[in-house]
Design a protein around this motif. Sequence first.
Motif, PDB file in Angstrom:
ATOM      1  N   PHE A  32      56.727 -24.510 -71.956  1.00 15.24           N
ATOM      2  CA  PHE A  32      57.990 -24.839 -72.617  1.00 15.24           C
ATOM      3  C   PHE A  32      57.827 -25.995 -73.602  1.00 15.24           C
ATOM      4  O   PHE A  32      58.515 -26.037 -74.624  1.00 15.24           O
ATOM      5  CB  PHE A  32      59.052 -25.210 -71.580  1.00 15.24           C
ATOM      6  CG  PHE A  32      59.397 -24.097 -70.631  1.00 15.24           C
ATOM      7  CD1 PHE A  32      60.110 -22.995 -71.059  1.00 15.24           C
ATOM      8  CD2 PHE A  32      58.989 -24.137 -69.313  1.00 15.24           C
ATOM      9  CE1 PHE A  32      60.430 -21.964 -70.193  1.00 15.24           C
ATOM     10  CE2 PHE A  32      59.300 -23.121 -68.432  1.00 15.24           C
ATOM     11  CZ  PHE A  32      60.022 -22.023 -68.872  1.00 15.24           C
ATOM     12  N   SER A  33      56.942 -26.944 -73.281  1.00 17.53           N
ATOM     13  CA  SER A  33      56.783 -28.140 -74.119  1.00 17.53           C
ATOM     14  C   SER A  33      55.700 -27.989 -75.177  1.00 17.53           C
ATOM     15  O   SER A  33      55.321 -28.979 -75.804  1.00 17.53           O
ATOM     16  CB  SER A  33      56.451 -29.347 -73.233  1.00 17.53           C
ATOM     17  OG  SER A  33      55.216 -29.158 -72.551  1.00 17.53           O
ATOM     18  N   ALA A  34      55.183 -26.794 -75.344  1.00 14.60           N
ATOM     19  CA  ALA A  34      54.094 -26.579 -76.301  1.00 14.60           C
ATOM     20  C   ALA A  34      54.553 -26.901 -77.721  1.00 14.60           C
ATOM     21  O   ALA A  34      55.721 -26.716 -78.079  1.00 14.60           O
ATOM     22  CB  ALA A  34      53.595 -25.138 -76.223  1.00 14.60           C
ATOM     23  N   ASN A  35      53.614 -27.384 -78.527  1.00 18.47           N
ATOM     24  CA  ASN A  35      53.942 -27.764 -79.904  1.00 18.47           C
ATOM     25  C   ASN A  35      54.320 -26.564 -80.767  1.00 18.47           C
ATOM     26  O   ASN A  35      55.008 -26.728 -81.776  1.00 18.47           O
ATOM     27  CB  ASN A  35      52.752 -28.498 -80.533  1.00 18.47           C
ATOM     28  CG  ASN A  35      52.510 -29.850 -79.900  1.00 18.47           C
ATOM     29  OD1 ASN A  35      53.419 -30.434 -79.312  1.00 18.47           O
ATOM     30  ND2 ASN A  35      51.291 -30.352 -79.999  1.00 18.47           N
ATOM     31  N   TYR A  36      53.860 -25.389 -80.378  1.00 19.65           N
ATOM     32  CA  TYR A  36      54.177 -24.221 -81.187  1.00 19.65           C
ATOM     33  C   TYR A  36      55.582 -23.672 -80.899  1.00 19.65           C
ATOM     34  O   TYR A  36      56.011 -22.712 -81.544  1.00 19.65           O
ATOM     35  CB  TYR A  36      53.138 -23.108 -80.988  1.00 19.65           C
ATOM     36  CG  TYR A  36      52.841 -22.760 -79.548  1.00 19.65           C
ATOM     37  CD1 TYR A  36      53.707 -21.962 -78.808  1.00 19.65           C
ATOM     38  CD2 TYR A  36      51.683 -23.227 -78.931  1.00 19.65           C
ATOM     39  CE1 TYR A  36      53.440 -21.636 -77.500  1.00 19.65           C
ATOM     40  CE2 TYR A  36      51.402 -22.905 -77.614  1.00 19.65           C
ATOM     41  CZ  TYR A  36      52.286 -22.108 -76.907  1.00 19.65           C
ATOM     42  OH  TYR A  36      52.020 -21.802 -75.601  1.00 19.65           O
ATOM     43  N   ILE A  37      56.291 -24.243 -79.931  1.00 21.03           N
ATOM     44  CA  ILE A  37      57.669 -23.842 -79.655  1.00 21.03           C
ATOM     45  C   ILE A  37      58.598 -24.748 -80.443  1.00 21.03           C
ATOM     46  O   ILE A  37      58.542 -25.975 -80.323  1.00 21.03           O
ATOM     47  CB  ILE A  37      57.981 -23.905 -78.146  1.00 21.03           C
ATOM     48  CG1 ILE A  37      57.155 -22.855 -77.399  1.00 21.03           C
ATOM     49  CG2 ILE A  37      59.469 -23.683 -77.889  1.00 21.03           C
ATOM     50  CD1 ILE A  37      57.412 -22.812 -75.915  1.00 21.03           C
ATOM     51  N   ASN A  38      59.459 -24.147 -81.226  1.00 25.17           N
ATOM     52  CA  ASN A  38      60.369 -24.898 -82.072  1.00 25.17           C
ATOM     53  C   ASN A  38      61.331 -25.733 -81.233  1.00 25.17           C
ATOM     54  O   ASN A  38      61.798 -25.287 -80.175  1.00 25.17           O
ATOM     55  CB  ASN A  38      61.144 -23.931 -82.966  1.00 25.17           C
ATOM     56  CG  ASN A  38      61.947 -24.657 -84.026  1.00 25.17           C
ATOM     57  OD1 ASN A  38      63.051 -25.110 -83.772  1.00 25.17           O
ATOM     58  ND2 ASN A  38      61.378 -24.768 -85.221  1.00 25.17           N
ATOM     59  N   THR A  39      61.635 -26.937 -81.702  1.00 31.18           N
ATOM     60  CA  THR A  39      62.544 -27.832 -80.970  1.00 31.18           C
ATOM     61  C   THR A  39      63.938 -27.230 -80.848  1.00 31.18           C
ATOM     62  O   THR A  39      64.591 -27.363 -79.801  1.00 31.18           O
ATOM     63  CB  THR A  39      62.611 -29.194 -81.672  1.00 31.18           C
ATOM     64  OG1 THR A  39      61.290 -29.734 -81.799  1.00 31.18           O
ATOM     65  CG2 THR A  39      63.460 -30.173 -80.868  1.00 31.18           C
ATOM     66  N   ARG A  40      64.392 -26.570 -81.876  1.00 29.81           N
ATOM     67  CA  ARG A  40      65.710 -25.946 -81.820  1.00 29.81           C
ATOM     68  C   ARG A  40      65.752 -24.844 -80.773  1.00 29.81           C
ATOM     69  O   ARG A  40      66.745 -24.698 -80.047  1.00 29.81           O
ATOM     70  CB  ARG A  40      66.078 -25.384 -83.193  1.00 29.81           C
ATOM     71  CG  ARG A  40      66.249 -26.447 -84.282  1.00 29.81           C
ATOM     72  CD  ARG A  40      66.592 -25.815 -85.614  1.00 29.81           C
ATOM     73  NE  ARG A  40      66.734 -26.825 -86.666  1.00 29.81           N
ATOM     74  CZ  ARG A  40      66.981 -26.547 -87.932  1.00 29.81           C
ATOM     75  NH1 ARG A  40      67.105 -25.272 -88.321  1.00 29.81           N
ATOM     76  NH2 ARG A  40      67.107 -27.518 -88.824  1.00 29.81           N
ATOM     77  N   PHE A  41      64.662 -24.077 -80.691  1.00 34.75           N
ATOM     78  CA  PHE A  41      64.604 -23.028 -79.668  1.00 34.75           C
ATOM     79  C   PHE A  41      64.596 -23.638 -78.271  1.00 34.75           C
ATOM     80  O   PHE A  41      65.227 -23.105 -77.347  1.00 34.75           O
ATOM     81  CB  PHE A  41      63.356 -22.171 -79.878  1.00 34.75           C
ATOM     82  CG  PHE A  41      63.159 -21.129 -78.807  1.00 34.75           C
ATOM     83  CD1 PHE A  41      63.901 -19.956 -78.819  1.00 34.75           C
ATOM     84  CD2 PHE A  41      62.241 -21.337 -77.787  1.00 34.75           C
ATOM     85  CE1 PHE A  41      63.729 -19.000 -77.836  1.00 34.75           C
ATOM     86  CE2 PHE A  41      62.060 -20.383 -76.800  1.00 34.75           C
ATOM     87  CZ  PHE A  41      62.806 -19.217 -76.822  1.00 34.75           C
ATOM     88  N   ASP A 116      44.041 -27.872 -79.288  1.00 37.78           N
ATOM     89  CA  ASP A 116      44.920 -27.186 -78.357  1.00 37.78           C
ATOM     90  C   ASP A 116      46.328 -27.136 -78.955  1.00 37.78           C
ATOM     91  O   ASP A 116      46.955 -28.177 -79.146  1.00 37.78           O
ATOM     92  CB  ASP A 116      44.937 -27.935 -77.017  1.00 37.78           C
ATOM     93  CG  ASP A 116      45.856 -27.290 -76.010  1.00 37.78           C
ATOM     94  OD1 ASP A 116      46.278 -26.144 -76.244  1.00 37.78           O
ATOM     95  OD2 ASP A 116      46.142 -27.933 -74.978  1.00 37.78           O
ATOM     96  N   PRO A 117      46.851 -25.943 -79.256  1.00 35.32           N
ATOM     97  CA  PRO A 117      48.192 -25.875 -79.869  1.00 35.32           C
ATOM     98  C   PRO A 117      49.308 -26.279 -78.923  1.00 35.32           C
ATOM     99  O   PRO A 117      50.420 -26.556 -79.365  1.00 35.32           O
ATOM    100  CB  PRO A 117      48.315 -24.399 -80.269  1.00 35.32           C
ATOM    101  CG  PRO A 117      47.401 -23.681 -79.346  1.00 35.32           C
ATOM    102  CD  PRO A 117      46.255 -24.620 -79.078  1.00 35.32           C
ATOM    103  N   GLN A 118      49.031 -26.307 -77.623  1.00 34.83           N
ATOM    104  CA  GLN A 118      50.077 -26.668 -76.667  1.00 34.83           C
ATOM    105  C   GLN A 118      50.271 -28.173 -76.592  1.00 34.83           C
ATOM    106  O   GLN A 118      51.400 -28.670 -76.584  1.00 34.83           O
ATOM    107  CB  GLN A 118      49.745 -26.112 -75.273  1.00 34.83           C
ATOM    108  CG  GLN A 118      50.744 -26.518 -74.200  1.00 34.83           C
ATOM    109  CD  GLN A 118      50.592 -25.714 -72.931  1.00 34.83           C
ATOM    110  OE1 GLN A 118      50.472 -24.493 -72.960  1.00 34.83           O
ATOM    111  NE2 GLN A 118      50.611 -26.386 -71.811  1.00 34.83           N
ATOM    112  N   ASN A 119      49.152 -28.921 -76.539  1.00 36.85           N
ATOM    113  CA  ASN A 119      49.241 -30.371 -76.404  1.00 36.85           C
ATOM    114  C   ASN A 119      48.911 -31.119 -77.682  1.00 36.85           C
ATOM    115  O   ASN A 119      49.120 -32.322 -77.753  1.00 36.85           O
ATOM    116  CB  ASN A 119      48.291 -30.844 -75.291  1.00 36.85           C
ATOM    117  CG  ASN A 119      48.637 -30.232 -73.950  1.00 36.85           C
ATOM    118  OD1 ASN A 119      49.791 -30.155 -73.573  1.00 36.85           O
ATOM    119  ND2 ASN A 119      47.623 -29.776 -73.215  1.00 36.85           N
TER     120      ASN A 119
END
Length: 260
Positions: A32-41, A116-119
Motif C-alpha cells: 500500500f505504501s509503495a512509491n508507485y502507488i499514487n497518493t490520491r489513490f 526498489d520501486p516500493q521503497n
Amino acid sequence: MNFALAELSGIIGSFFWPFIRIGAMLMAAPIFSANYINTRFRLLLALVITMVVVPTINTPMPQVNAISAEGLLLIAQQILIGVCIGFMLQLLFNAFIIAGQIIAMQMGLGFASLVDPQNGQTVPVISQFYLIFVSLIFVSINGHLVLIQVLAESFITMPIGAGGLAIDSFRDVALLGSWMYAAAVLIALPAIGSLTMVNLAFGILSRAAPQISPFSIGFPMSIILGFVIMLVTLPLVGQHLIHLSEEMLQMTRQLVQSNG
C-alpha cells in the motif's frame, strides 16, 4: 433535511477518527505504501475502507474538536497506532529483502543492484526478486485482506480515545527487529550452507592445484550454483512467507488487543 451543528460534527467525527488510523496504516504498510502507488489513490482507498469499517464499529466516537489540543493529541494517537500496525508488516517484507542481500553476497552478486520501486532505495537484484515474489504470494493468499481485518478489529479492542498504545508496546515493536533478522537468516540458511561448502571446496582445490585460478572458475560457478539453489529452495520461500505472515499478523493482533 436539517442537521444541527452537533449532529453534523458527530457524523463527520465518526468517519474522521477511523480515517486517520486507516490512512496511517496504509502509509506504512508494504504494497500500500509503495512509491508507485499514487497518493490520491491511497487517500481514496483509505476513504473506501473507512466507509466499509465504520458501520461495524459499535463503540461511540469521542466528541472532540479536531483542531483543539485534545483533538491534535487524539490524531497523533491514531497515527501512531496505524503506523505501528503497518510497520510490523513492513518488517516481514524486510526480512526477505535482507535474506536476498545475504544470498547475493554469498553468490558474489552483491554489486548487482536495482532501485526498489516500493521503497525507493537501491537493493540487490536478488532482494528485488524475492520482494516481488513474496508480494505476489502475499496478495494471492489474501494477506492484505487479513491486514485490513486486523485493523478493523483494532477499533473494537482498542477504541478511539481509550488511551492508545502503552509505552511497553513501542518497546515490543522495536524488539521485532531481532525477529526480522532471525527470519532473514532462516530464509537464507540453505543458500548460506550450500554456497559456503562450494567456496570451501574451491579453496581446497586452489591449495591442491595452485595452477587453477579460483577466480576464473569459482566466481562463475558460485553464481550458477547460487541460482540453482534459489530455484530448488523457492517453494520453501513461499512456505516461509505463509508461516511468517501468520506469525506477524498474530503478533499485530496481540498488540492491539493487549492495549484495549
